[in-house]
Design a protein around this motif. Structure first.
Motif, PDB file in Angstrom:
ATOM      1  N   VAL A 163      -0.363  -5.519 -11.062  1.00  0.00           N
ATOM      2  CA  VAL A 163       0.107  -4.615 -10.455  1.00  0.00           C
ATOM      3  C   VAL A 163      -0.769  -4.878  -9.323  1.00  0.00           C
ATOM      4  O   VAL A 163      -2.390  -4.563  -9.735  1.00  0.00           O
ATOM      5  CB  VAL A 163       0.628  -2.850 -10.950  1.00  0.00           C
ATOM      6  N   GLN A 203      -1.939  -0.446  -3.661  1.00  0.00           N
ATOM      7  CA  GLN A 203      -1.542  -0.723  -2.471  1.00  0.00           C
ATOM      8  C   GLN A 203      -2.555  -1.155  -0.586  1.00  0.00           C
ATOM      9  O   GLN A 203      -2.413  -0.879   0.289  1.00  0.00           O
ATOM     10  CB  GLN A 203      -0.309   0.659  -1.573  1.00  0.00           C
ATOM     11  N   THR A 222      -1.450  -7.029   1.304  1.00  0.00           N
ATOM     12  CA  THR A 222      -0.592  -6.831   0.273  1.00  0.00           C
ATOM     13  C   THR A 222       1.337  -6.666   0.673  1.00  0.00           C
ATOM     14  O   THR A 222       1.844  -6.873  -0.839  1.00  0.00           O
ATOM     15  CB  THR A 222      -0.211  -5.370   0.166  1.00  0.00           C
ATOM     16  N   SER A 223       1.111  -7.200   2.202  1.00  0.00           N
ATOM     17  CA  SER A 223       2.802  -7.380   1.795  1.00  0.00           C
ATOM     18  C   SER A 223       3.266  -8.174   2.331  1.00  0.00           C
ATOM     19  O   SER A 223       4.213  -8.486   1.428  1.00  0.00           O
ATOM     20  CB  SER A 223       3.251  -7.112   3.523  1.00  0.00           C
ATOM     21  N   GLU A 230       4.537  -8.845  -2.404  1.00  0.00           N
ATOM     22  CA  GLU A 230       5.553  -8.025  -2.889  1.00  0.00           C
ATOM     23  C   GLU A 230       6.380  -9.475  -2.675  1.00  0.00           C
ATOM     24  O   GLU A 230       6.970 -10.313  -2.109  1.00  0.00           O
ATOM     25  CB  GLU A 230       5.556  -7.061  -2.030  1.00  0.00           C
ATOM     26  N   GLY A 231       7.201  -9.001  -3.929  1.00  0.00           N
ATOM     27  CA  GLY A 231       8.570  -9.735  -4.238  1.00  0.00           C
ATOM     28  C   GLY A 231       8.011 -11.417  -4.712  1.00  0.00           C
ATOM     29  O   GLY A 231       8.835 -12.352  -4.937  1.00  0.00           O
ATOM     30  N   ASP A 282       6.676  -8.962 -13.610  1.00  0.00           N
ATOM     31  CA  ASP A 282       6.870  -8.760 -12.334  1.00  0.00           C
ATOM     32  C   ASP A 282       5.517  -7.762 -11.688  1.00  0.00           C
ATOM     33  O   ASP A 282       4.178  -7.997 -12.074  1.00  0.00           O
ATOM     34  CB  ASP A 282       7.305  -7.062 -13.436  1.00  0.00           C
ATOM     35  N   ARG A 327       3.675  -5.984  -8.477  1.00  0.00           N
ATOM     36  CA  ARG A 327       4.403  -5.046  -7.671  1.00  0.00           C
ATOM     37  C   ARG A 327       2.949  -3.414  -7.475  1.00  0.00           C
ATOM     38  O   ARG A 327       2.063  -3.783  -7.687  1.00  0.00           O
ATOM     39  CB  ARG A 327       5.609  -3.681  -8.263  1.00  0.00           C
ATOM     40  N   ALA A 328       3.219  -2.694  -6.465  1.00  0.00           N
ATOM     41  CA  ALA A 328       1.609  -1.892  -6.024  1.00  0.00           C
ATOM     42  C   ALA A 328       2.552  -0.898  -7.178  1.00  0.00           C
ATOM     43  O   ALA A 328       3.123  -0.436  -7.562  1.00  0.00           O
ATOM     44  CB  ALA A 328       2.056  -1.201  -5.075  1.00  0.00           C
ATOM     45  N   TYR A 387       6.762   1.763 -15.590  1.00  0.00           N
ATOM     46  CA  TYR A 387       8.526   1.730 -15.359  1.00  0.00           C
ATOM     47  C   TYR A 387       9.593   1.967 -15.906  1.00  0.00           C
ATOM     48  O   TYR A 387      10.698   2.200 -15.746  1.00  0.00           O
ATOM     49  CB  TYR A 387       7.701  -0.110 -16.477  1.00  0.00           C
TER      50      TYR A 387
END
Length: 969
Positions: free
Chosen positions: A252, A255, A308-309, A312-313, A335, A337-338, A365
């Motif tokens: 992780v 953001q 951070t964009s 993502e993904g 996985d 993600r932020a 989670y």
């Protein structure tokens, strides 16, 4: 005057007492203990009628070893609370108790089995539990005698014991209330786990010590999408727990953290980085990471921003992805993600997530509904990896003795082999350890039983809130007083932030979780738990008659389920309750159920050390709020820890421990009790040989004060008593001070401020009495005949005696009994059977006190002036002086002339005037307007009182003054 003056010594009223100067406490104290038992002091106090009950509920010590100094401090403070409240008019009950279940005792029995070559798992569980019970019983008997030797009063013949059948039945009943009110549930989440002890631990069972840990920087390759601009770059994580890498499921980022892309342009031989490697790092931490990778600033460059964009993904590959022999264990993409808990203060700006081993990741989670795919079961209950885990199966996080195991090194070596490591090192940091085994613990996801602190409690007791947390927080502020107030803040913040209460332990010696679960159902199913009052009643009845062992005998499931439930459909739970639930439930079977408990089931006081804010104070509050909707106590008193004289923690290895038994053997228990009274127990306190010597010196000074009173009160009778209004001013001033002190003592005892109480009494006894009042009145007591002055002094001494002995009795239990019996011998006599005497309000006399404050100020100047003459050997004693005292204030002069100021200054005569002060007059800078000129006393020395007066030798009896002549008759 005749050549041979008669010897008048026999005519003096010299003190008469058999009270010894040397206390001999170590040898004499046991006899007083025996006497109190014979005359039944504790039981006789319970027989006093019409008194308000006062209950101190004992936080139970653990029954597995000799007492240490912390025990002595704790029990002595409790004893002072109980005794002082009894003597202030309460019916102060004290039921001592012991905590008996739990791991330390279980360990001891396992140890014994190992020595005998026995396998615990091959022993019948009931037989094993009986061994644990027997072990605890032995230590209860030992500790009981050790506590009694300290002078602790209480219901020793009938203490409460958590392994008694009734106690076990009530603990089970209290647990079943959680079962019935909807707060009990089974969950799977990371809990603090001791691999050495193979059980979950509560926060109260954990302490923090420095530990050296491996620290690693690990590379996760950006694998998807394949055409992503970061494809082939590495996201770097940092961890101090390499053993969690095989359980990694995600990474992780933060953001709001600024990230950059960094490229390696050159490498030294010893670096694991390669030219052309690209790393995504937080800008604030990139330089540190490169340094750890042994790259200087010429060997890398920042090649672009990474908003951070862009993260993502993205799918990341685990560093063990595709490794030969991995059998696909780590082939799924991780996985990415932020998360709100990521920072750029240390590490890399990314956090690797193993939700089975970290609460923040678990909660992240869980809230995303992704737990099922994130939870692993790689780590077994002994801290070893499951046997079929590729590469690492059969390795251990810790050695069997609690030291470093082989898992971390094996994992690091494998990461090096597959090229997954960027850097490694070691770090010394504060790390959680089991307070029992002293071994490090881990976070491990296991199925456990929890009491929810945020679910609505379905019991209708909603005055303080509908959840356990709400009730506890409101009770802290609305129902409880905290001594000191910092205790409130500490417990409040803990309750405010705490997770659900883990109730279950995977051990054998304890009260089982008396519940059944339906086979084939998930914990989330509404009918997973059996909630049947009839089943609960059968369990409770059986425990009351047979103890908790009956849960483990063959046929128990069928017996408890009865005819209404098919045993084939239900599983019996065999986890045992957290021992903090045991001790947290004690209010129910002690305060509520016993005749000598509390009428409303609430204790007036809980008193323990600061560690119990996360221990007994905490668990008792949660437990009571869950079952009774309120706190189990009205006052919570907290003491600190005991350190050595240098402020270091006591440790056998350092050789700085102070053992109560040794102090008692050398000095006596009263010296240990006096140390407790003299210290500020609300903070950490110190003890050692030099400190104890100082305490013993204070004791001797106090003992001398008591001895003087006893000697001077010889043969005092009611016929000698003088009404207060007829007494001289000096005596009435003493009574004024007593009235002030009475208020101070009662307030101090009511507020558990023993240091304040003792300090006030000690200063009064040694400064205002011994060094002032007694010093002045010795002359009248020894030399006067049957005068009002002497009878007044003896009346005041009698009043002082009754107050000082009773005020000090809660502290110096043995010495004040000795003092009392010296004056009031008798088969049933005891200072501990009486109350603090009531003190008349009209003894307070502020105008008189103000006047005597001025008198004492002037006296200070006179005594200081005479001390110079004594030091210079001009005089040997103050009676050789007849000083002239010049006082600027006419009102003060008048006051001094009204009180026989020569007696007050212990001079033969004195001249007080308002004349201008000669330049040579002695002065004290802090007392303005007073000067003293030294003059020798004129006349002959009285052979009876030693005053030097002009009239000596002019009376019927040879060589005496007029006062002594009259006394001789």
């Amino acid at each position: 005057m005749c050549a041979e003056t008669p010897d008048y010594k026999e005519t003096l009223n010299l003190p008469k007492t058999d009270f010894p100067m040397r206390a001999g406490l170590p040898k004499r104290e046991p006899a007083w203990l025996e006497r109190w038992e014979q005359i039944g002091v504790y039981d006789r106090l319970r027989e006093k009628e019409g008194r308000t009950p006062f209950t101190l509920h004992d936080g139970p010590p653990y029954a597995n070893g000799h007492l240490h100094i912390g025990h002595a401090l704790n029990k002595t403070i409790k004893d002072m609370i109980v005794r002082s409240h009894q003597m202030m008019g309460h019916d102060a009950r004290y039921v001592p108790g012991w905590d008996c279940h739990g791991l330390p005792i279980e360990w001891k029995i396992e140890e014994q089995y190992r020595k005998k070559g026995k396998d615990k798992d091959a022993i019948d569980i009931v037989e094993f539990r009986q061994e644990c019970r027997k072990f605890a019983e032995g230590w209860i008997d030992i500790q009981r005698e050790e506590f009694k030797r300290l002078g602790i009063t209480g219901n020793w013949p009938d203490p409460y014991i958590t392994m008694d059948y009734h106690a076990e039945a009530v603990i089970a009943e209290e647990f079943m209330k959680f079962l019935m009110n909807g707060t009990l549930y089974q969950g799977s989440k990371p809990v603090m786990w001791s691999p050495i002890e193979k059980t979950a631990l509560a926060e109260a069972e954990v302490e923090y010590h420095d530990k050296e840990s491996f620290t690693i920087w690990v590379k996760f390759k950006v694998a998807e999408p394949a055409d992503h601009k970061l494809a082939g770059a590495y996201v770097v994580i940092w961890t101090t727990t390499p053993w969690t890498i095989p359980s990694n499921k995600a990474v992780v980022f933060g953001q709001d953290i600024a990230y950059g892309l960094y490229e390696v342009t050159g490498t030294p031989e010893e670096s694991w980085a390669k030219v052309g490697d690209r790393f995504v790092l937080a800008d604030n931490l990139a330089g540190d990471v490169m340094t750890r990778a042994r790259l200087d600033e010429t060997m890398w460059k920042r090649v672009g921003d990474v908003p951070t964009s862009d993260l993502e993904g993205v799918g990341l590959a685990h560093p063990l992805n595709g490794a030969d022999g991995s059998e696909g264990e780590w082939d799924d993409l991780r996985d990415f993600r932020a998360a709100p808990f990521v920072t750029d203060t240390e590490g890399t700006g990314f956090v690797h997530c193993a939700p089975s081993h970290g609460m923040e990741e678990f909660e992240l989670y869980r809230d995303l509904g992704m737990l099922e795919q994130m939870i692993t079961y790689n780590v077994m209950d002994d801290g070893g990896f499951r046997a079929d885990l590729p590469f690492f199966g059969g390795t251990y996080i810790l050695s069997r003795k609690g030291g470093e195991g082989n898992a971390n090194k094996t994992i690091i070596d494998k990461l090096v082999e597959v090229g997954g490591l960027l850097a490694r090192g070691k770090i010394k940091h504060s790390y959680p350890h089991s307070w029992r085994s002293k071994a490090p613990i881990i976070y491990r996801n296991t199925p456990q039983w929890f009491a929810s602190v945020d679910r609505e409690v379905g019991d209708g007791q909603d005055a303080l809130g509908t959840t356990i947390r709400e009730r506890a927080l409101n009770a802290i502020d609305q129902e409880v007083k905290w001594w000191p107030q910092t205790g409130r803040n500490r417990l409040y913040s803990m309750i405010e932030a705490r997770p659900d209460w883990v109730l279950s332990r995977q051990r054998a010696w304890g009260v089982p979780l008396t519940c059944f679960v339906r086979k084939g159902k998930l914990p989330t199913d509404p009918d997973f738990l059996l909630r049947d009052p009839a089943v609960n009643a059968r369990i409770s009845e059986a425990f009351e008659a047979e103890g908790a062992d009956c849960w483990y005998v063959d046929g128990a499931k069928e017996r408890f389920l009865g005819d209404g439930h098919n045993p084939d459909e239900w599983e019996q739970v065999f986890d045992v309750l957290d021992v903090w639930f045991d001790s947290g439930s004690t209010h129910a079977f002690v305060l509520r159920d016993r005749e000598d408990g509390s009428e409303d089931g609430i204790a007036d006081v809980y008193m323990e050390g600061t560690d119990q804010h996360r221990g007994w104070f905490h668990s008792s509050l949660l437990q009571s709020c869950g079952t009774n909707g309120r706190a189990p106590y009205r006052n919570v008193v907290t003491h600190g820890f005991t350190l050595d004289e240098k402020g270091n923690k006591m440790s056998k290895s350092l050789g700085n421990t102070i053992v109560p038994e040794e102090v008692v053997k050398q000095y006596g228990a009263d010296i240990l009790r006096l140390w407790v009274a003299q210290t500020d127990y609300t903070a950490d306190q110190r003890i050692g040989p030099e400190i104890l010597k100082g305490v013993a010196d204070s004791y001797r000074r106090l003992r001398n004060t008591m001895r003087f009173m006893l000697g001077s009160l010889s043969e005092f009778t009611e016929a000698d008593r003088v009404d207060v209004e007829d007494m001289p001013e000096l005596e009435r001033w003493v009574l004024h001070r007593l009235a002030e002190l009475d208020h101070q003592v009662r307030k101090g005892y009511a507020e558990f401020n023993f240091q304040g109480v003792f300090s006030a009494i000690f200063n009064f006894a040694t400064v205002e009495l011994s060094a002032f009042y007694f010093d002045i009145r010795k002359d009248a007591l020894y030399c006067d005949g049957d005068t009002l002055r002497r009878r007044s002094a003896r009346t005041v001494l009698d009043i002082l005696f009754h107050r000082l002995t009773t005020w000090l009795a809660p502290v110096l239990v043995f010495t004040m009994e000795e003092v009392w019996l010296e004056r009031f011998p008798g088969d049933d006599s005891s200072v501990h059977l009486v109350d603090f005497p009531d003190t008349p309000a009209d003894w307070l006399n502020e105008p008189l006190a103000a006047k005597w404050a001025g008198v004492r100020d002037v006296r200070r100047v006179v005594t200081a002036a005479l001390e110079i003459q004594r030091t210079d050997k001009v005089i040997g004693a103050s009676l050789e002086a007849a000083p002239v005292v010049h006082v600027r204030d006419a009102d003060v002069v008048e006051a001094l002339k009204s009180v026989n100021f020569a007696d007050i200054c212990i001079t033969s005569t004195i001249d007080v005037n308002n004349d201008p002060m000669p330049a040579e007059a002695f002065r004290l800078p802090e007392i303005e307007g007073v000067g003293v000129v030294f003059e020798r006393a004129e006349g002959e020395k009285c052979q009876r009182c030693w005053k030097i007066l002009p009239d000596v030798g002019q009376h019927a009896h040879e060589g005496v003054c007029g006062r002594c002549n009259e006394a001789l008759g």
